[in-house]
Design a protein around this motif. Sequence first.
Motif, PDB file in Angstrom:
ATOM      1  N   PHE A 139       0.827  -1.210   0.000  1.00 38.73           N
ATOM      2  CA  PHE A 139       0.000   0.000   0.000  1.00 38.73           C
ATOM      3  C   PHE A 139       0.860   1.259   0.000  1.00 38.73           C
ATOM      4  N   GLU A 192       2.673   1.930  -3.290  1.00 39.81           N
ATOM      5  CA  GLU A 192       1.772   2.265  -4.386  1.00 39.81           C
ATOM      6  C   GLU A 192       1.192   3.677  -4.249  1.00 39.81           C
ATOM      7  N   THR A 193       0.991   4.140  -3.021  1.00 39.26           N
ATOM      8  CA  THR A 193       0.217   5.376  -2.816  1.00 39.26           C
ATOM      9  C   THR A 193       1.043   6.567  -2.346  1.00 39.26           C
ATOM     10  N   TYR A 203      -6.025   8.853   2.889  1.00 39.24           N
ATOM     11  CA  TYR A 203      -5.143   7.691   3.001  1.00 39.24           C
ATOM     12  C   TYR A 203      -5.707   6.647   3.950  1.00 39.24           C
ATOM     13  N   ALA A 217      -8.329   4.931   1.866  1.00 40.36           N
ATOM     14  CA  ALA A 217      -7.687   4.121   0.834  1.00 40.36           C
ATOM     15  C   ALA A 217      -7.074   2.860   1.428  1.00 40.36           C
ATOM     16  N   TRP A 218      -6.452   2.986   2.596  1.00 37.94           N
ATOM     17  CA  TRP A 218      -5.832   1.824   3.251  1.00 37.94           C
ATOM     18  C   TRP A 218      -6.889   0.770   3.591  1.00 37.94           C
ATOM     19  N   ARG A 219      -8.032   1.262   4.092  1.00 37.24           N
ATOM     20  CA  ARG A 219      -9.099   0.330   4.452  1.00 37.24           C
ATOM     21  C   ARG A 219      -9.678  -0.383   3.232  1.00 37.24           C
ATOM     22  N   PHE A 255      -8.011  -0.852   0.271  1.00 33.45           N
ATOM     23  CA  PHE A 255      -6.983  -1.272  -0.672  1.00 33.45           C
ATOM     24  C   PHE A 255      -7.092  -2.754  -1.028  1.00 33.45           C
ATOM     25  N   PHE A 312      -9.305  -3.097  -3.942  1.00 25.30           N
ATOM     26  CA  PHE A 312      -8.992  -2.338  -5.149  1.00 25.30           C
ATOM     27  C   PHE A 312      -8.626  -3.313  -6.267  1.00 25.30           C
ATOM     28  N   VAL A 332      -4.096   3.692  -9.736  1.00 29.91           N
ATOM     29  CA  VAL A 332      -4.060   4.030  -8.309  1.00 29.91           C
ATOM     30  C   VAL A 332      -4.219   5.542  -8.134  1.00 29.91           C
ATOM     31  N   TRP A 336      -7.828   6.561  -8.610  1.00 28.00           N
ATOM     32  CA  TRP A 336      -8.585   6.016  -7.479  1.00 28.00           C
ATOM     33  C   TRP A 336      -8.396   6.893  -6.244  1.00 28.00           C
ATOM     34  N   LEU A 337      -7.163   7.335  -5.979  1.00 22.16           N
ATOM     35  CA  LEU A 337      -6.907   8.212  -4.836  1.00 22.16           C
ATOM     36  C   LEU A 337      -7.579   9.569  -5.018  1.00 22.16           C
TER      37      LEU A 337
END
Length: 318
Positions: A4, A7-8, A37, A40-42, A44, A47, A53, A56-57
Amino acid sequence: MPDFAAETAPFRPELLAHCYRLLGSIHDAEDLVQETYLRAWRAFGGFEGRSSVRRWLYKIATTACLTALQTRARRPLPSGLGAPADDHRVAVAAADPSVPWLQPIPDALLDPAAVVAGRAGVRLAFIAALQLLPARQRAVLTLRDVLAFGTAEVAEILDTTPAAVDSALRRARGRLAEAGPVQEDLAEPAGQGRLLDRYVDAFVRADPGALVTLLRADVELEMPPIPTWFTGRDAVVGFLSRRVLRPGAWRLVPAKANGQPALLEYEAVGGGFAAHGVQVLTVLGTRVARITAFNDPALVPLFAAASRDLRRPSSSSS
């Protein structure tokens, strides 16, 4: 499964700039990036890579910002609320802390390449103009005209149709055109550093005569949270010389904000200097066209910390 963080993480500076454009506040922008974030982490694990990515963010961040803007007022500068004064002898209104004023953003928190190339879209005049737009038009214009997402991509980010995106973009561009020019010449003039040195010297020495030579005839001065603002060199220098400039009263430290030269202000208090605010200068040609003095002491440590973090060697280089 992809990592994660790997990638982010590269997108954090541009997401911060995006949230700042929509919200007009560095503090709110940092909070919303943190929220982005976390969301997104929750998510991911689910995804599936149907979009990049990055897109998506941006979808998560834009949604979070638009939700926040449902309960927040726009953030103006004094120039967005009323007419200027052209006489320094006018009564100056008291500071109005009830207004959620526009804030500057340290360049050190942004993508350096985008700032240098003039592609960051964070000039103060532009951010102030964005605040005139409804939140959704603000999002469409920044996604299309600043970030260069395609119409279909913006429609996907906002869960709407391409036709709705095109319509919102036309209205947003029209509203900005009515507001007047918002993108000054982004090229950094030769000798800008020398101009800044002379400005600091004149300000610290409280020399209005020297200051006059550095300002355009139509220079403007605004000082949030004070609603009163001034236009014209006589009015600006008259106000500064009567109410601000005192020998030894100021210490100014060069910085960068919104892709523009800036100064951290420290005011003499007792036997030392205390944080006072941040000046952001708009330079056109060889002179200062606008002084935006954010009289908010809390901004100074934010800028100072951002500059320290930028100078600190990374762990990979040690």
